[in-house]
Scaffold this motif. Structure first.
Motif, PDB file in Angstrom:
ATOM      1  N   MET A   1       0.813  -1.172   0.000  1.00 54.47           N
ATOM      2  CA  MET A   1       0.000   0.000   0.000  1.00 54.47           C
ATOM      3  C   MET A   1       0.870   1.254   0.000  1.00 54.47           C
ATOM      4  O   MET A   1       0.528   2.235  -0.650  1.00 54.47           O
ATOM      5  CB  MET A   1      -0.924  -0.018   1.216  1.00 54.47           C
ATOM      6  N   ARG A   2       1.968   1.202   0.688  1.00 55.84           N
ATOM      7  CA  ARG A   2       2.831   2.388   0.733  1.00 55.84           C
ATOM      8  C   ARG A   2       3.334   2.761  -0.655  1.00 55.84           C
ATOM      9  O   ARG A   2       3.397   3.934  -1.007  1.00 55.84           O
ATOM     10  CB  ARG A   2       4.003   2.176   1.675  1.00 55.84           C
ATOM     11  N   ARG A  23      -4.321   8.415  10.982  1.00 56.57           N
ATOM     12  CA  ARG A  23      -2.981   8.162  10.439  1.00 56.57           C
ATOM     13  C   ARG A  23      -2.397   6.891  11.047  1.00 56.57           C
ATOM     14  O   ARG A  23      -1.695   6.137  10.376  1.00 56.57           O
ATOM     15  CB  ARG A  23      -2.082   9.367  10.727  1.00 56.57           C
ATOM     16  N   GLN A  24      -2.714   6.627  12.301  1.00 55.19           N
ATOM     17  CA  GLN A  24      -2.234   5.411  12.960  1.00 55.19           C
ATOM     18  C   GLN A  24      -2.763   4.162  12.263  1.00 55.19           C
ATOM     19  O   GLN A  24      -2.063   3.154  12.178  1.00 55.19           O
ATOM     20  CB  GLN A  24      -2.650   5.401  14.438  1.00 55.19           C
ATOM     21  N   THR A  25      -3.982   4.224  11.761  1.00 57.17           N
ATOM     22  CA  THR A  25      -4.545   3.083  11.027  1.00 57.17           C
ATOM     23  C   THR A  25      -3.739   2.844   9.757  1.00 57.17           C
ATOM     24  O   THR A  25      -3.417   1.692   9.428  1.00 57.17           O
ATOM     25  CB  THR A  25      -6.024   3.334  10.686  1.00 57.17           C
ATOM     26  N   ILE A  26      -3.382   3.904   9.057  1.00 59.06           N
ATOM     27  CA  ILE A  26      -2.578   3.768   7.838  1.00 59.06           C
ATOM     28  C   ILE A  26      -1.217   3.162   8.174  1.00 59.06           C
ATOM     29  O   ILE A  26      -0.737   2.264   7.477  1.00 59.06           O
ATOM     30  CB  ILE A  26      -2.413   5.130   7.123  1.00 59.06           C
ATOM     31  N   GLY A  32       1.480  -4.098   8.232  1.00 58.70           N
ATOM     32  CA  GLY A  32       0.892  -5.430   8.266  1.00 58.70           C
ATOM     33  C   GLY A  32       0.372  -5.840   9.627  1.00 58.70           C
ATOM     34  O   GLY A  32       0.153  -7.017   9.879  1.00 58.70           O
ATOM     35  N   ARG A  33       0.164  -4.880  10.507  1.00 64.29           N
ATOM     36  CA  ARG A  33      -0.326  -5.188  11.853  1.00 64.29           C
ATOM     37  C   ARG A  33      -1.839  -5.116  11.954  1.00 64.29           C
ATOM     38  O   ARG A  33      -2.405  -5.401  13.003  1.00 64.29           O
ATOM     39  CB  ARG A  33       0.295  -4.232  12.872  1.00 64.29           C
ATOM     40  N   PHE A  56      -3.947  -5.583  -1.399  1.00 63.24           N
ATOM     41  CA  PHE A  56      -3.775  -6.480  -0.256  1.00 63.24           C
ATOM     42  C   PHE A  56      -3.587  -7.932  -0.728  1.00 63.24           C
ATOM     43  O   PHE A  56      -4.231  -8.355  -1.673  1.00 63.24           O
ATOM     44  CB  PHE A  56      -4.997  -6.417   0.663  1.00 63.24           C
ATOM     45  N   ILE A  57      -2.743  -8.636  -0.022  1.00 67.41           N
ATOM     46  CA  ILE A  57      -2.504 -10.053  -0.300  1.00 67.41           C
ATOM     47  C   ILE A  57      -3.197 -10.866   0.780  1.00 67.41           C
ATOM     48  O   ILE A  57      -2.920 -10.690   1.975  1.00 67.41           O
ATOM     49  CB  ILE A  57      -1.008 -10.381  -0.324  1.00 67.41           C
TER      50      ILE A  57
END
Length: 61
Positions: A1-2, A23-26, A32-33, A56-57
Motif C-alpha cells: 500500500m505504501r 494516520r495510525q490506522t494507515i 501489516g499489523r 492487499f494479499i
C-alpha cells in the motif's frame, strides 16, 4: 500500500483523510499489523483506481 501511496504522492495523513481513518490506522496497515474491513479495503482500492487484490494479499491463517 505504501508504494501505491507514494506513486500518488500522498502522505499518510492525506491518505488517512481520504479514506476517513486515523494516520495510525494507515501506519498499522502499511506495517501489516492490521487487516482492514472490507469497506475500508474497497475505499483504499478505489482511491488507487485498482482492485483490492492489487493492494492487499490474502494469506490464510
Amino acid at each position: 500500500m505504501r508504494q501505491l501511496r507514494d506513486i500518488h504522492n500522498l502522505t499518510q495523513d492525506e491518505f488517512a483523510k481520504l479514506v476517513n481513518v486515523s494516520r495510525q490506522t494507515i501506519i498499522s496497515l502499511e506495517k501489516g499489523r492490521y487487516n482492514p474491513s472490507i469497506t475500508l479495503a474497497f475505499k483504499i482500492a478505489k482511491i488507487f483506481n485498482t482492485t483490492i487484490e492489487n493492494v492487499f494479499i490474502y494469506e490464510e491463517e
